[in-house]
Design an enzyme around this catalytic site. Structure first.
Site, PDB file in Angstrom:
ATOM      1  N   ASP A  35       0.837  -1.208   0.000  1.00 40.76           N
ATOM      2  CA  ASP A  35       0.000   0.000   0.000  1.00 40.76           C
ATOM      3  C   ASP A  35       0.874   1.262   0.000  1.00 40.76           C
ATOM      4  OD1 ASP A  35      -2.284   1.557   0.024  1.00 40.76           O
ATOM      5  OD2 ASP A  35      -2.554   1.455   2.193  1.00 40.76           O
ATOM      6  N   GLN A  86      -2.900  -5.451   5.897  1.00 38.82           N
ATOM      7  CA  GLN A  86      -2.771  -4.378   6.910  1.00 38.82           C
ATOM      8  C   GLN A  86      -3.679  -4.731   8.078  1.00 38.82           C
ATOM      9  OE1 GLN A  86      -3.729  -1.479   3.805  1.00 38.82           O
ATOM     10  NE2 GLN A  86      -1.968  -0.255   4.411  1.00 38.82           N
ATOM     11  N   ARG A 127       3.016  12.807  10.447  1.00 40.36           N
ATOM     12  CA  ARG A 127       1.704  12.747   9.808  1.00 40.36           C
ATOM     13  C   ARG A 127       1.035  11.495  10.362  1.00 40.36           C
ATOM     14  NH1 ARG A 127      -0.739   9.553   6.045  1.00 40.36           N
ATOM     15  NH2 ARG A 127      -2.164  10.477   4.547  1.00 40.36           N
ATOM     16  N   ASP A 169      -1.330   8.839  10.485  1.00 44.47           N
ATOM     17  CA  ASP A 169      -2.133   8.252   9.410  1.00 44.47           C
ATOM     18  C   ASP A 169      -3.457   7.688   9.929  1.00 44.47           C
ATOM     19  OD1 ASP A 169      -2.204   7.152   6.613  1.00 44.47           O
ATOM     20  OD2 ASP A 169      -2.282   5.249   7.693  1.00 44.47           O
ATOM     21  N   GLU A 188      -4.074  12.979   9.746  1.00 40.63           N
ATOM     22  CA  GLU A 188      -4.760  12.686   8.482  1.00 40.63           C
ATOM     23  C   GLU A 188      -6.183  12.268   8.828  1.00 40.63           C
ATOM     24  OE1 GLU A 188      -5.339   9.854   4.717  1.00 40.63           O
ATOM     25  OE2 GLU A 188      -4.874   9.089   6.688  1.00 40.63           O
ATOM     26  N   ARG A 244      -4.359   4.732  -7.904  1.00 41.43           N
ATOM     27  CA  ARG A 244      -3.643   5.860  -7.287  1.00 41.43           C
ATOM     28  C   ARG A 244      -2.204   5.942  -7.795  1.00 41.43           C
ATOM     29  NH1 ARG A 244      -4.595   4.841  -1.024  1.00 41.43           N
ATOM     30  NH2 ARG A 244      -4.021   2.778  -1.746  1.00 41.43           N
TER      31      ARG A 244
HETATM   32  C1  GLC Z   1      -3.919   6.798   4.452  1.00 37.99           C
HETATM   33  C2  GLC Z   1      -2.970   6.929   3.289  1.00 37.99           C
HETATM   34  C3  GLC Z   1      -3.353   5.975   2.206  1.00 37.99           C
HETATM   35  C4  GLC Z   1      -3.371   4.567   2.758  1.00 37.99           C
HETATM   36  C5  GLC Z   1      -4.217   4.476   4.035  1.00 37.99           C
HETATM   37  C6  GLC Z   1      -4.001   3.191   4.763  1.00 37.99           C
HETATM   38  O1  GLC Z   1      -5.210   7.169   4.109  1.00 37.99           O
HETATM   39  O2  GLC Z   1      -2.943   8.250   2.843  1.00 37.99           O
HETATM   40  O3  GLC Z   1      -2.483   6.072   1.118  1.00 37.99           O
HETATM   41  O4  GLC Z   1      -3.866   3.690   1.799  1.00 37.99           O
HETATM   42  O5  GLC Z   1      -3.907   5.495   4.940  1.00 37.99           O
HETATM   43  O6  GLC Z   1      -2.829   3.225   5.512  1.00 37.99           O
END
Ligand code: GLC
Length: 607
Positions: free
Chosen positions: A112, A223, A253, A255, A297, A489
């Site tokens: 990812d 994940q 950042r 996530d 984020e 993406r």
């Molecule tokens: C965030 C990232 C994205 C990723 C997701 C899972 O949204 O920006 O690219 O797929 O997290 O970690």
């Protein structure tokens, strides 16, 4: 008492209170404090000096000379060592914070884009080593550039040591994830938890044959969501964050913040416990490494974003992404109507001036069409039909569309889909070049520059997605790689084209024109204190729905910014409140009505 002990003493009660709210009385708390102390003691002198400087200057990231750039290390310069060699290029744009996308150890194939971490304390061997990261952070710090790194708090990869040991049957490690013997509980979750990748990774659970259990994996199957109900998980992740802060990371950042706490019967998004965890992480960071700031984020509905700043006296994130403004920009380009964007600005301007947003037009992710539905309805459109219009428009499948993009995660059931593509391709540069249409090319370049001028004039931190400074086009080669082909993406995650970058000095070329125009925007922004965060901002009535106008007042200056989101010259009613000079062209404007060109941006500074 040293500085750390003073800072810790000031927040220890609150930390203990929050910790026991989630975990009750447990020896884990004292263990955590012990480990925090060790990280504070091992913070190197250059970083403690930075801590002191930033404590004395908490506005350091809110001034108008702050500018970010985000990039994949390997796509920009192959490796961390390569980045160091390319620092002079970043200096040309006066980049002050460098967001290096995930670079920690990750699975070789599906990862990812690095958002599946196999070890939070090791750099992926294809990119460099942890010592190189620390060295780069030192070099950047000397040049007043901060390194920002993703801190992926919601999940680990299924190759992380915890996952490997969980698969081998070690209960202690299975307890760090959300594992179930039967489908009963997973099925209950599926009733209320929406899907992040309905097309590329349907469902929220996978069955792990090795372990014989179902595992929660909200994002991709590899994940695995961590279980924050287990205090060991919180302690380990807090320590991983401090470890990276001591390596020299200055901006994290964080996530996918809203996802980290799960409760049966809920959407498992934005639960109150998420805020408790963010507040605890923040307290810990400010005690050990006050130089560090958190950028959250939070890609959620507009009203769900600001709560992640926390109350002003109990803050959580320092910075958040201005995601709705970004979406409204693309909506306004497609509709030639700025009404939603203006309302979004009004909503932002009503927030406390202490809040800091990252303003951007593109990033490594798709554009999700999360507009405020009631506002879309109020304007007379059906939200789903409007969304369909937008994603069709941005794949070029709509009359009058200039865009060349790709669909992302089209869901045939809900008919939801998102859009991908580089800024330049979505703005029409790719189509105009293919069709050898100089008129269309001129408009497309103006579009690209106008939206960059717009984000550069907002309160907060402008962040450029690497490649956009050269108007780099979509890279379709991702479809040759079976691992990437399923994820559109990657169309906007191509390698930086250094041959294109060579043209940046030549204003006769598209990359040269764009690069130099962005340089100018960045310079003007840095020179004028009216662009500092915290300046007062309010929207104005331009008299035309395609023209956005707003005023900023601060640092002894008054600026009226005006943007034409259409390909037609427009007549603007007097908004500037007196004689002005346009910072972008140097032209003087008398008081009164005026003309604005197609996709023109004006930064009218009051005389
Ligand atoms: C965030 C990232 C994205 C990723 C997701 C899972 O949204 O920006 O690219 O797929 O997290 O970690």
């Amino acid at each position: 008492m040293n500085n750390f002990e003073t800072r810790l003493a000031a927040c220890l009660d609150e930390l203990k209170w929050l910790y026991s709210e989630l975990y009750g009385e447990t020896p884990c708390f004292e263990q955590l404090i012990g480990r925090i102390r060790q990280f504070a003691a091992s913070r190197k002198p250059a970083l403690t000096a930075l801590d002191r400087a930033r404590e004395a200057d908490p506005e350091w990231y809110r001034r108008s000379d702050m500018l970010g750039m985000m990039m994949y290390t390997e796509q920009f310069a192959d490796s961390l060592a390569g980045i160091e060699k390319r620092l002079p290029y970043l200096k040309e744009l006066n980049v002050r914070y460098l967001h290096l996308m995930p670079l920690l150890k990750m699975p070789k194939k599906e990862n990812d884009g690095g958002y599946a971490v196999s070890d939070f304390r090791q750099v992926d061997e294809r990119i460099g080593t942890i010592d190189e990261l620390s060295h780069l952070a030192d070099v950047c710090r000397e040049q007043k550039m901060s390194i920002c790194l993703d801190f992926i708090v919601n999940h680990t990869s299924d190759e992380h040591e915890w996952a490997v040991r969980a698969k081998k049957g070690e209960k202690e490690y299975q307890d760090r994830y959300m594992c179930y013997d039967t489908r009963e509980i997973p099925d209950e979750y599926e009733k209320t938890v929406p899907q992040v990748f309905p097309n590329t990774a349907p469902g929220n659970f996978i069955f792990c044959g090795e372990m014989g259990k179902y595992v929660l994996s909200t994002f991709n199957p590899y994940q695995w969501d961590m279980n924050y109900k287990n205090p060991v998980v919180f302690n380990e992740m807090a320590c991983n964050m401090l470890y990276l802060a001591n390596v020299g990371i200055e901006i994290f950042r964080i996530d996918a913040v809203p996802y980290i706490w799960k409760e049966l019967g809920t959407s498992c998004r934005n639960l109150p416990q998420v805020h408790t965890i963010m507040r605890m992480l923040r307290i810990i960071a400010k005690a050990v490494c006050p130089a560090v700031v958190f950028k959250g984020e939070v890609v959620m509905a507009p009203h769900e974003v600001a709560p992640y700043f926390g109350p002003v006296d109990k803050p959580e994130c320092d910075i958040l992404y201005n995601v709705t403004t970004m979406v409204c920009v693309w909506n306004s380009l497609a509709t030639r109507d700025v009404t939603l964007l203006k309302w979004q600005m009004d909503a932002m301007d009503a927030l406390p001036p202490e809040f800091t947003f990252v303003n951007y037009v593109r990033c490594h992710d798709d554009i999700g069409w999360g507009l405020e539905e009631s506002a879309v309805q109020y304007l007379g459109s059906d939200p789903l039909e409007h969304k369909k219009f937008l994603y069709h428009f941005y794949i070029g499948d709509y009359p009058g569309s200039f865009a060349r993009g790709e669909l992302y995660n089209y869901d045939p059931v809900s008919q939801d889909a998102r859009s991908c593509g580089t800024c330049a391709s979505l703005c029409g540069i790719e189509k105009a070049l293919d069709e050898c249409d100089p008129g269309a090319l001129g408009l497309a370049v103006s579009r690209h520059l106008m939206i960059h001028a717009y984000i550069a004039s907002l309160s907060g931190i402008p962040v450029i997605y690497s490649g956009d400074e050269l108007a780099q086009l979509n890279d379709n080669r991702y479809t040759d790689d079976p691992v990437k082909a399923v994820d559109s993406r990657f169309i906007h995650r191509g390698k930086l084209d250094w041959a294109r970058a060579e043209k940046r000095l030549d204003r006769e070329t598209v990359p040269g024109l764009v690069f130099q125009a962005l340089q100018k925007l960045i310079r003007l922004r840095a020179e004028n204190p009216v662009f500092n965060a915290g300046a007062r901002e309010r929207t104005l009535d331009s008299g035309d729905k395609a023209v956005l106008a707003f005023r900023r007042e601060g640092g002894g200056q008054t600026l009226t910014a005006v943007y034409n989101f259409s390909e037609f010259p427009k007549h603007v009613q007097p908004v500037q409140g007196g004689r002005c000079r346009d910072l972008l062209t140097g032209r003087d404007y008398a008081d009164g009505a005026f003309e604005i060109g197609a996709y023109q941006a004006l930064w009218l500074l009051k005389a």
